[in-house]
Design a protein around this motif. Structure first.
Motif, mmCIF file in Angstrom:
data_model
loop_
_atom_site.group_PDB
_atom_site.id
_atom_site.type_symbol
_atom_site.label_atom_id
_atom_site.label_comp_id
_atom_site.label_asym_id
_atom_site.label_seq_id
_atom_site.Cartn_x
_atom_site.Cartn_y
_atom_site.Cartn_z
ATOM 1 N N GLU A 144 0.844 -1.196 0.000
ATOM 2 C CA GLU A 144 0.000 0.000 0.000
ATOM 3 C C GLU A 144 0.880 1.248 0.000
ATOM 4 O O GLU A 144 1.857 1.333 0.763
ATOM 5 C CB GLU A 144 -0.899 -0.022 1.249
ATOM 6 C CG GLU A 144 -2.022 0.971 1.183
ATOM 7 C CD GLU A 144 -3.128 0.653 2.192
ATOM 8 O OE1 GLU A 144 -2.934 -0.233 3.052
ATOM 9 O OE2 GLU A 144 -4.179 1.308 2.117
ATOM 10 N N CYS B 82 -3.040 3.614 -2.710
ATOM 11 C CA CYS B 82 -3.004 2.700 -3.856
ATOM 12 C C CYS B 82 -2.377 1.363 -3.460
ATOM 13 O O CYS B 82 -1.623 1.278 -2.493
ATOM 14 C CB CYS B 82 -2.177 3.296 -4.998
ATOM 15 S SG CYS B 82 -2.905 4.771 -5.719
ATOM 16 N N THR C 199 1.326 -2.174 -11.648
ATOM 17 C CA THR C 199 0.981 -0.754 -11.566
ATOM 18 C C THR C 199 0.321 -0.479 -10.217
ATOM 19 O O THR C 199 -0.104 -1.408 -9.518
ATOM 20 C CB THR C 199 -0.031 -0.324 -12.656
ATOM 21 O OG1 THR C 199 -1.175 -1.173 -12.570
ATOM 22 C CG2 THR C 199 0.543 -0.391 -14.043
ATOM 23 N N TRP C 200 0.215 0.810 -9.877
ATOM 24 C CA TRP C 200 -0.498 1.219 -8.661
ATOM 25 C C TRP C 200 -1.952 1.464 -9.008
ATOM 26 O O TRP C 200 -2.250 2.219 -9.941
ATOM 27 C CB TRP C 200 0.131 2.499 -8.084
ATOM 28 C CG TRP C 200 1.527 2.282 -7.579
ATOM 29 C CD1 TRP C 200 2.686 2.642 -8.207
ATOM 30 C CD2 TRP C 200 1.913 1.645 -6.360
ATOM 31 N NE1 TRP C 200 3.769 2.260 -7.455
ATOM 32 C CE2 TRP C 200 3.325 1.648 -6.307
ATOM 33 C CE3 TRP C 200 1.214 1.063 -5.304
ATOM 34 C CZ2 TRP C 200 4.038 1.092 -5.239
ATOM 35 C CZ3 TRP C 200 1.922 0.511 -4.247
ATOM 36 C CH2 TRP C 200 3.311 0.538 -4.216
ATOM 37 N N VAL C 201 -2.831 0.816 -8.254
ATOM 38 C CA VAL C 201 -4.272 0.942 -8.481
ATOM 39 C C VAL C 201 -4.902 1.522 -7.216
ATOM 40 O O VAL C 201 -4.613 1.062 -6.107
ATOM 41 C CB VAL C 201 -4.888 -0.453 -8.777
ATOM 42 C CG1 VAL C 201 -6.409 -0.380 -8.865
ATOM 43 C CG2 VAL C 201 -4.307 -1.035 -10.066
ATOM 44 N N GLN C 202 -5.761 2.532 -7.390
ATOM 45 C CA GLN C 202 -6.486 3.100 -6.252
ATOM 46 C C GLN C 202 -7.211 1.973 -5.522
ATOM 47 O O GLN C 202 -7.902 1.178 -6.172
ATOM 48 C CB GLN C 202 -7.545 4.087 -6.753
ATOM 49 C CG GLN C 202 -6.991 5.360 -7.331
ATOM 50 C CD GLN C 202 -6.745 6.419 -6.263
ATOM 51 O OE1 GLN C 202 -7.257 6.305 -5.148
ATOM 52 N NE2 GLN C 202 -5.949 7.411 -6.593
ATOM 53 N N THR C 203 -7.109 1.953 -4.197
ATOM 54 C CA THR C 203 -7.760 0.889 -3.424
ATOM 55 C C THR C 203 -9.251 0.806 -3.772
ATOM 56 O O THR C 203 -9.794 -0.294 -3.920
ATOM 57 C CB THR C 203 -7.574 1.152 -1.917
ATOM 58 O OG1 THR C 203 -6.179 1.301 -1.676
ATOM 59 C CG2 THR C 203 -8.116 0.019 -1.088
ATOM 60 N N GLN D 241 -10.670 1.158 -6.451
ATOM 61 C CA GLN D 241 -10.918 0.586 -7.778
ATOM 62 C C GLN D 241 -10.703 -0.930 -7.821
ATOM 63 O O GLN D 241 -10.951 -1.573 -8.856
ATOM 64 C CB GLN D 241 -9.982 1.233 -8.819
ATOM 65 C CG GLN D 241 -10.124 2.736 -8.946
ATOM 66 C CD GLN D 241 -11.537 3.145 -9.284
ATOM 67 O OE1 GLN D 241 -12.129 2.624 -10.224
ATOM 68 N NE2 GLN D 241 -12.110 4.039 -8.493
#
Ligand SMILES: Nc1nc2c([nH]c(=O)n2[C@@H]2O[C@H](COP(=O)(O)OP(=O)(O)OP(=O)(O)O)[C@@H](O)[C@H]2O)c(=O)[nH]1
Length: 140
Positions: A23, A27, A112-116, A118
């Motif tokens: 985290e 993200c 990649t970093w993904v918004q939590t 999403q």
């Protein structure tokens, strides 16, 4: 004896797997499983099988570095379960992690970093469902 101290990387609870739920700034680090892997095309957190004698924590940090290039530290155990897939039984250890040394360089592979918020829209392996729930609703 604690689970981490056991040396049976393939017990009746399944092949032992370490998984990094990393985290950063709201993200989570997410990749997509390759065509030559089991469960191809599904999203995943970095992780993999423990080597003989390796703790799930050490496995998690090693797999994350190998797969994404990111050095992480374990914060705590988020969730642990055994799950039966068509390809076999696995004992999954999901660790909440943070970045140890963020040099801001490019991530390896397709991570990649993904918004939590999403995460719900992505398709993860079946056993990840409770983990995604916990991330979406930490207070529950
Ligand atoms: N990496 C990863 N594996 C997961 C997740 N969720 C989940 O059920 N698994 C399962 O955990 C196991 C991990 O195996 P893997 O094939 O990725 O491990 P590995 O990289 O060490 O294997 P390999 O080097 O033989 O390809 C698979 O059965 C996979 O389906 C996840 O979020 N990330």
């Amino acid at each position: 004896m604690s689970i981490a101290a056991q040396d049976d990387s393939n017990s009746d609870r399944g092949v032992r797997i370490g998984i990094a739920v990393v985290e950063r700034d709201g993200c989570i680090l997410v990749g997509i499983r390759g065509p030559d892997q089991v469960l191809p095309g599904l999203h995943e957190f970095p992780g993999g099988k423990c080597h003989p004698g390796e703790t799930p924590e050490d496995c998690t940090a090693r797999e994350c570095l190998e797969e994404t290039g990111l050095s992480i530290e374990i914060v705590d155990l988020l969730y642990q379960t055994s799950h039966d897939y068509p390809h076999g039984r696995v004992e999954l250890h999901f660790f909440h992690c943070r970045v140890r040394d963020d040099r801001g360089g490019p991530l390896l592979g397709n991570f990649t970093w993904v918004q939590t918020s999403q995460l719900d829209a992505l398709q993860f392996p079946e056993a990840n469902r409770p983990v995604v729930e916990k991330l979406l609703r930490p207070e529950a």
